[in-house]
Design an enzyme around this catalytic site. Structure first.
Site, short mmCIF file in Angstrom:
data_model
loop_
_atom_site.label_atom_id
_atom_site.label_comp_id
_atom_site.label_asym_id
_atom_site.label_seq_id
_atom_site.Cartn_x
_atom_site.Cartn_y
_atom_site.Cartn_z
N LYS A 1 0.82 -1.22 0.00
CA LYS A 1 0.00 0.00 0.00
C LYS A 1 0.85 1.26 0.00
O LYS A 1 0.46 2.26 -0.58
CB LYS A 1 -0.97 0.01 1.18
CG LYS A 1 -2.13 -0.94 0.99
CD LYS A 1 -3.32 -0.57 1.84
CE LYS A 1 -4.46 -1.55 1.61
NZ LYS A 1 -5.55 -1.42 2.59
N LYS B 1 -5.74 -12.47 -8.46
CA LYS B 1 -6.99 -12.57 -7.71
C LYS B 1 -8.04 -11.62 -8.31
O LYS B 1 -7.68 -10.53 -8.76
CB LYS B 1 -6.69 -12.18 -6.26
CG LYS B 1 -7.79 -12.47 -5.28
CD LYS B 1 -7.29 -12.19 -3.87
CE LYS B 1 -8.44 -11.64 -3.01
NZ LYS B 1 -8.08 -11.35 -1.65
N LYS C 1 -11.58 -5.92 -6.50
CA LYS C 1 -12.53 -4.83 -6.71
C LYS C 1 -11.85 -3.61 -7.29
O LYS C 1 -12.50 -2.70 -7.77
CB LYS C 1 -13.29 -4.51 -5.42
CG LYS C 1 -12.49 -4.35 -4.18
CD LYS C 1 -13.40 -4.29 -2.94
CE LYS C 1 -12.56 -4.32 -1.67
NZ LYS C 1 -13.35 -4.35 -0.45
#
Ligand code: TRP
Length: 334
Positions: free
Chosen positions: A115, A197, A200
Site C-alpha cells: 500500500k 486474484k 474490486k
C-alpha cells in the site's frame, strides 16, 4: 464464548465495488458459519480512511455494504452487523495495543509495503498501524475464529502475537484467535488473468464480476473470460482459466469438479461459459433483488444499525474495561 457459542469476528472495507470473489470467498462463508458461532460482522470504516476517501462516497458505500451483508443472508437479529466507527472501543483498544506492538513487526507487513508503494504520497501512520487496529477489532470481542482471505493471514498472525504478548504480562486477558480459511471457491481469480486474484480495484472491468452487475453484463464477461486452447473442461493446473471457472461454477451450484467434468465432457468452452454465467446470475439476481428491497426500507436498516451498535458496544466494553484495569488506568468514579 458468548453463551454456549464460540465467537467469530470478521470485517470488510466499504471501498470499491464488491465482486463475486468477495461473495463466494467471504460473504457466502460468513452466512454458512453464522449458525454455529456468535458472529460480529463489521463494516470497517476506520480502516478505510488509511487511504484518502471522499466523505459522501465513503458514507454511502458503507451503508450499501452493511445492507449487502443482510441481503447476502446474514440475519441481523442474530449476527451483530455494525459500523466499526460506531463503537469507540476499537480505537481505544488499538491505542493500547499500539504500545505492545513493535515497529519492526509492522515493518514486515507485506500489505503495508504494497500500500505504501501504491500511495507513495500518503504513507500515513494509520496505514502503518492498520494491523493493530485489526487486532483490536478481533480481540475486543474475544473472537475464537476469524474468517479471512490468505492476504490477511499475516495480520492475523500479528494479532495472535500481540495477544500472546499481552497475556504473558497480564494473565489471560485475550482469547487467541484462529484464522478460518474457507475451502473451495475461497479464491476466485480474475476472468482476464487467472494468475491474479479477482479484485474490486482491477482497472479492467471485464476481469471482475461485480455483485451488482446485471445479467447481460455477467453473461458478456463470462463469454470473454480467458481460457486456453486445450478445449476440454478439466480441473488441471495447466488450465488455470478453466479451473477458475470450475471453481465459480462449483461454488454457485454445489457440484464437484468431477461432476462438472462429466457434465461438459465432449462439449466446447462456449457451452461451459454460458452455464457458468447462468449459475452466477441465479445466485446474484436474488441477492440483488433483496438488496433493492432492503435499501428502500430506511427505518428497518436504521434500526439494525442502532441496535447492533449497542450490542457491539456492550461486548466491547467488557474487554476494554478489563484491559484498562490491567494496564493500570484509574477506575472510573460513578
Ligand atoms: N483488513 C481486512 C481486509 O482488508 C478487513 C478487516 C479489518 C478485518 N478488521 C478485520 C478482517 C478483522 C477480519 C478481522 O480484508
Amino acid at each position: 464464548m458468548i453463551g454456549d457459542k464460540k465467537v467469530l469476528f470478521s470485517g470488510m472495507q466499504a471501498t470499491g465495488n464488491l465482486t463475486l470473489g468477495n461473495y463466494l470467498g467471504a460473504l457466502q462463508n460468513w452466512v454458512k458459519l453464522s449458525d454455529e458461532y456468535e458472529c460480529f460482522y463489521s463494516v470497517v470504516d476506520l480502516h478505510s480512511i488509511t487511504v484518502r476517501q471522499d466523505p459522501a462516497e465513503l458514507r454511502s458505500r458503507a451503508r450499501k455494504l452493511l445492507t449487502l451483508y443482510i441481503a447476502a443472508g446474514l440475519d441481523p437479529e442474530k449476527n451483530c452487523i455494525y459500523y466499526q466507527s460506531h463503537v469507540s472501543g476499537h480505537c481505544e483498544l488499538a491505542w493500547i495495543l499500539n504500545c505492545f506492538t513493535y515497529m519492526g513487526e509492522l515493518n514486515r507487513m507485506t500489505q503495508f509495503k504494497d500500500k505504501s508503494a501504491k500511495h507513495a504520497d500518503n504513507i500515513n501512520a494509520g496505514l502503518f498501524t492498520y494491523p493493530v487496529l485489526m487486532a483490536a477489532d478481533i480481540l475486543l470481542y474475544q473472537a475464537d475464529v476469524v474468517p479471512v482471505g490468505k492476504d490477511q493471514l499475516q495480520h492475523l498472525e500479528i494479532t495472535r502475537d500481540i495477544a500472546q504478548r499481552f497475556n504473558a504480562i497480564y494473565g489471560d486477558v485475550f482469547t487467541i484467535p484462529e484464522p478460518y480459511l474457507g475451502k473451495s471457491g475461497a479464491k476466485i481469480m480474475s476472468l482476464q488473468d487467472p494468475a491474479k486474484k479477482m479484485s474490486k480495484s482491477d482497472e479492467n472491468v471485464n476481469a471482475s464480476i461485480y455483485l451488482m452487475d446485471d445479467p447481460d453484463t455477467i453473461m458478456r464477461k463470462f463469454k470473454r473470460a480467458v481460457t486456453d486452447s486445450e478445449g476440454c473442461v478439466r480441473y488441471s493446473e495447466s488450465q488455470p482459466g478453466i479451473m477458475n471457472l470450475m471453481d465459480i461454477y462449483s461454488a454457485c451450484t454445489g457440484k464437484s469438479a468431477a461432476e462438472i467434468e462429466k457434465e461438459f465432457d465432449g462439449k466446447g468452452y462456449g457451452d461451459f461459459k454460458m452455464a457458468v454465467g447462468e449459475s452466477v446470475v441465479s445466485v446474484l439476481k436474488p441477492l440483488q433483488d433483496r438488496f433493492e428491497d432492503l435499501q428502500k426500507d430506511k427505518a428497518y436498516i436504521d434500526g439494525i444499525i442502532k441496535n447492533n451498535a449497542e450490542k457491539a458496544e456492550y461486548y466491547s466494553l467488557k474487554t476494554l474495561r478489563k484491559v484498562q484495569k490491567k494496564v493500570g488506568f484509574p477506575e472510573r468514579i460513578r
